[in-house]
Scaffold this motif. Structure first.
Motif, PDB file in Angstrom:
ATOM      1  N   PRO A   1     -15.590  -1.495  16.352  1.00 16.40           N
ATOM      2  CA  PRO A   1     -15.170  -2.318  15.206  1.00 16.40           C
ATOM      3  C   PRO A   1     -13.755  -2.853  15.422  1.00 16.40           C
ATOM      4  O   PRO A   1     -12.872  -2.127  15.900  1.00 16.40           O
ATOM      5  CB  PRO A   1     -15.220  -1.338  14.029  1.00 16.40           C
ATOM      6  N   PRO A   2     -13.503  -4.114  15.088  1.00 11.73           N
ATOM      7  CA  PRO A   2     -12.159  -4.679  15.292  1.00 11.73           C
ATOM      8  C   PRO A   2     -11.169  -4.112  14.296  1.00 11.73           C
ATOM      9  O   PRO A   2     -11.552  -3.632  13.224  1.00 11.73           O
ATOM     10  CB  PRO A   2     -12.380  -6.182  15.063  1.00 11.73           C
ATOM     11  N   PRO A   3      -9.870  -4.158  14.619  1.00 10.07           N
ATOM     12  CA  PRO A   3      -8.849  -3.719  13.650  1.00 10.07           C
ATOM     13  C   PRO A   3      -8.901  -4.575  12.391  1.00 10.07           C
ATOM     14  O   PRO A   3      -9.262  -5.751  12.435  1.00 10.07           O
ATOM     15  CB  PRO A   3      -7.535  -3.928  14.420  1.00 10.07           C
ATOM     16  N   LYS A   4      -8.512  -3.970  11.263  1.00  3.27           N
ATOM     17  CA  LYS A   4      -8.493  -4.693   9.995  1.00  3.27           C
ATOM     18  C   LYS A   4      -7.190  -4.396   9.250  1.00  3.27           C
ATOM     19  O   LYS A   4      -6.591  -3.331   9.431  1.00  3.27           O
ATOM     20  CB  LYS A   4      -9.695  -4.302   9.128  1.00  3.27           C
ATOM     21  N   PHE A   5      -6.789  -5.353   8.407  1.00  2.00           N
ATOM     22  CA  PHE A   5      -5.572  -5.210   7.604  1.00  2.00           C
ATOM     23  C   PHE A   5      -5.845  -5.781   6.219  1.00  2.00           C
ATOM     24  O   PHE A   5      -6.569  -6.773   6.065  1.00  2.00           O
ATOM     25  CB  PHE A   5      -4.407  -5.955   8.253  1.00  2.00           C
ATOM     26  N   ALA A   6      -5.278  -5.155   5.217  1.00  2.00           N
ATOM     27  CA  ALA A   6      -5.392  -5.664   3.847  1.00  2.00           C
ATOM     28  C   ALA A   6      -4.076  -5.418   3.114  1.00  2.00           C
ATOM     29  O   ALA A   6      -3.307  -4.518   3.477  1.00  2.00           O
ATOM     30  CB  ALA A   6      -6.561  -4.999   3.114  1.00  2.00           C
ATOM     31  N   TYR A   7      -3.848  -6.228   2.098  1.00  2.00           N
ATOM     32  CA  TYR A   7      -2.610  -6.121   1.318  1.00  2.00           C
ATOM     33  C   TYR A   7      -2.946  -6.206  -0.167  1.00  2.00           C
ATOM     34  O   TYR A   7      -3.693  -7.091  -0.605  1.00  2.00           O
ATOM     35  CB  TYR A   7      -1.649  -7.251   1.698  1.00  2.00           C
ATOM     36  N   PHE A   8      -2.422  -5.264  -0.943  1.00  2.85           N
ATOM     37  CA  PHE A   8      -2.635  -5.238  -2.389  1.00  2.85           C
ATOM     38  C   PHE A   8      -1.261  -5.144  -3.071  1.00  2.85           C
ATOM     39  O   PHE A   8      -0.367  -4.443  -2.591  1.00  2.85           O
ATOM     40  CB  PHE A   8      -3.494  -4.036  -2.792  1.00  2.85           C
ATOM     41  N   THR A   9      -1.113  -5.828  -4.205  1.00  3.83           N
ATOM     42  CA  THR A   9       0.182  -5.813  -4.892  1.00  3.83           C
ATOM     43  C   THR A   9      -0.003  -6.008  -6.396  1.00  3.83           C
ATOM     44  O   THR A   9      -0.991  -6.594  -6.848  1.00  3.83           O
ATOM     45  CB  THR A   9       1.102  -6.919  -4.335  1.00  3.83           C
ATOM     46  N   ASP A  10       0.948  -5.505  -7.144  1.00  2.58           N
ATOM     47  CA  ASP A  10       1.000  -5.732  -8.584  1.00  2.58           C
ATOM     48  C   ASP A  10       2.443  -5.502  -9.024  1.00  2.58           C
ATOM     49  O   ASP A  10       3.176  -4.723  -8.398  1.00  2.58           O
ATOM     50  CB  ASP A  10       0.050  -4.797  -9.333  1.00  2.58           C
ATOM     51  N   ASN A  11       2.859  -6.192 -10.094  1.00  2.00           N
ATOM     52  CA  ASN A  11       4.228  -6.022 -10.590  1.00  2.00           C
ATOM     53  C   ASN A  11       4.281  -6.437 -12.056  1.00  2.00           C
ATOM     54  O   ASN A  11       3.391  -7.138 -12.549  1.00  2.00           O
ATOM     55  CB  ASN A  11       5.228  -6.831  -9.745  1.00  2.00           C
ATOM     56  N   ALA A  12       5.328  -5.998 -12.732  1.00  2.00           N
ATOM     57  CA  ALA A  12       5.505  -6.355 -14.139  1.00  2.00           C
ATOM     58  C   ALA A  12       6.953  -6.129 -14.527  1.00  2.00           C
ATOM     59  O   ALA A  12       7.693  -5.372 -13.887  1.00  2.00           O
ATOM     60  CB  ALA A  12       4.576  -5.521 -15.030  1.00  2.00           C
ATOM     61  N   SER A  13       7.358  -6.811 -15.598  1.00  2.00           N
ATOM     62  CA  SER A  13       8.654  -6.600 -16.231  1.00  2.00           C
ATOM     63  C   SER A  13       8.373  -6.275 -17.686  1.00  2.00           C
ATOM     64  O   SER A  13       7.982  -7.153 -18.461  1.00  2.00           O
ATOM     65  CB  SER A  13       9.540  -7.834 -16.096  1.00  2.00           C
ATOM     66  N   GLN A  14       8.529  -5.004 -18.055  1.00  2.00           N
ATOM     67  CA  GLN A  14       8.190  -4.544 -19.392  1.00  2.00           C
ATOM     68  C   GLN A  14       9.468  -4.320 -20.214  1.00  2.00           C
ATOM     69  O   GLN A  14      10.380  -3.638 -19.761  1.00  2.00           O
ATOM     70  CB  GLN A  14       7.391  -3.239 -19.319  1.00  2.00           C
ATOM     71  N   THR A  15       9.509  -4.931 -21.387  1.00  3.37           N
ATOM     72  CA  THR A  15      10.670  -4.762 -22.280  1.00  3.37           C
ATOM     73  C   THR A  15      10.325  -3.774 -23.395  1.00  3.37           C
ATOM     74  O   THR A  15       9.166  -3.629 -23.792  1.00  3.37           O
ATOM     75  CB  THR A  15      11.095  -6.099 -22.883  1.00  3.37           C
TER      76      THR A  15
END
Length: 264
Positions: A128-142
């Protein structure tokens, strides 16, 4: 009167000039053809029993009867035609072989080389070939001005990020990176801080005579996770408040979660 039985022949008249002659007459041998073998003859001196292979007349059949037994002719000239992925023609001087590239890496091929497999459709497959994934989340809570907890590592916000292994074959190694920034309002002679999980990251103290507002510092933390093949991980991030005193409050929490997924 003399009568010969089965397999006996009687001749002659029984006088000196024509004596009676009794002769054993061989009974013809009954033979049948077995699979791929042809039998012929009666098993007598004049018609001996013989056997020979029954060969399929298909032109693609390479089996033949040679002087010393059955042989595979190997086609015209004892060679075969090859297409992509194969070399040689099957002859003694040019054996049939896989067409491969030269190993040029500095490591040992026997211990570090990959593998080739045959799938259910008869096609060659590699690792199987190499694999890469990217996950992100962000917030500014007041928040309305909320007292900073006086204790240590008290959760104030707990966001999370769902991370999926994109490979159905192998486990994934994940680097989780978190950025956190908490805004504090600090009256005179107050203090407060924040952390990520069990780690105290920052502490601010106001030793002046007036209130300091929107005091903040961005901090970061990175850790490692392993996700099984095809699995999904929900990674929580516990943002804490700590050592609050003198009326210190927090009004905003900014956070970002980034996951770098490697399957090698």
């Amino acid at each position: 009167m003399i009568v010969g039985g089965d397999g006996i022949e009687v001749g002659g008249a029984g006088n000196p000039a024509n004596p009676i002659v009794i002769t054993a007459k061989p009974k013809p041998l009954v033979v049948a053809n077995s699979d791929c073998i042809t039998l012929a003859g009666q098993g007598t001196d004049t018609a001996p029993l013989t056997a020979s292979p029954l060969l399929d007349p298909n032109p693609a059949n390479l089996l033949a009867c040679g002087p010393d037994g059955l042989v595979v002719t190997g086609g015209t000239g004892g060679t075969v035609a090859t297409a992509c992925g194969l070399t040689g023609d099957g002859s003694t001087g040019s054996p049939l072989a896989a067409a491969v590239a030269q190993w040029t890496a500095a490591c040992d091929l026997d211990t570090e080389g990959g593998h080739v497999y045959c799938d259910s459709a008869g096609q060659l497959r590699g690792d199987p070939p190499p694999k890469f994934a990217y996950f992100t989340d962000n917030a500014s809570q007041t928040f309305p001005a909320t007292a900073v907890p006086a204790g240590s590592d008290v959760p104030i916000v707990t966001p999370s990020l769902k991370i999926t292994n994109p490979d159905a074959c192998r486990e994934a190694h994940v680097l989780v990176n978190v950025d956190v920034d908490v805004d504090f309002n600090l009256p005179a002679n107050s203090g407060g801080g924040s952390g990520i999980g069990p780690d105290d990251m920052v502490y601010h103290a106001n030793r002046g005579s007036s209130t300091a507002t929107a005091v903040h510092t961005q901090v970061t933390k990175t850790w490692h996770r392993v996700i099984p093949a095809g699995g999904t991980l929900t990674e929580p991030v516990v943002i804490t408040g700590l050592r609050g005193s003198g009326g210190a409050t927090y009004t905003r929490v900014q956070w970002g979660i980034n996951a770098f997924v490697f399957v090698l």
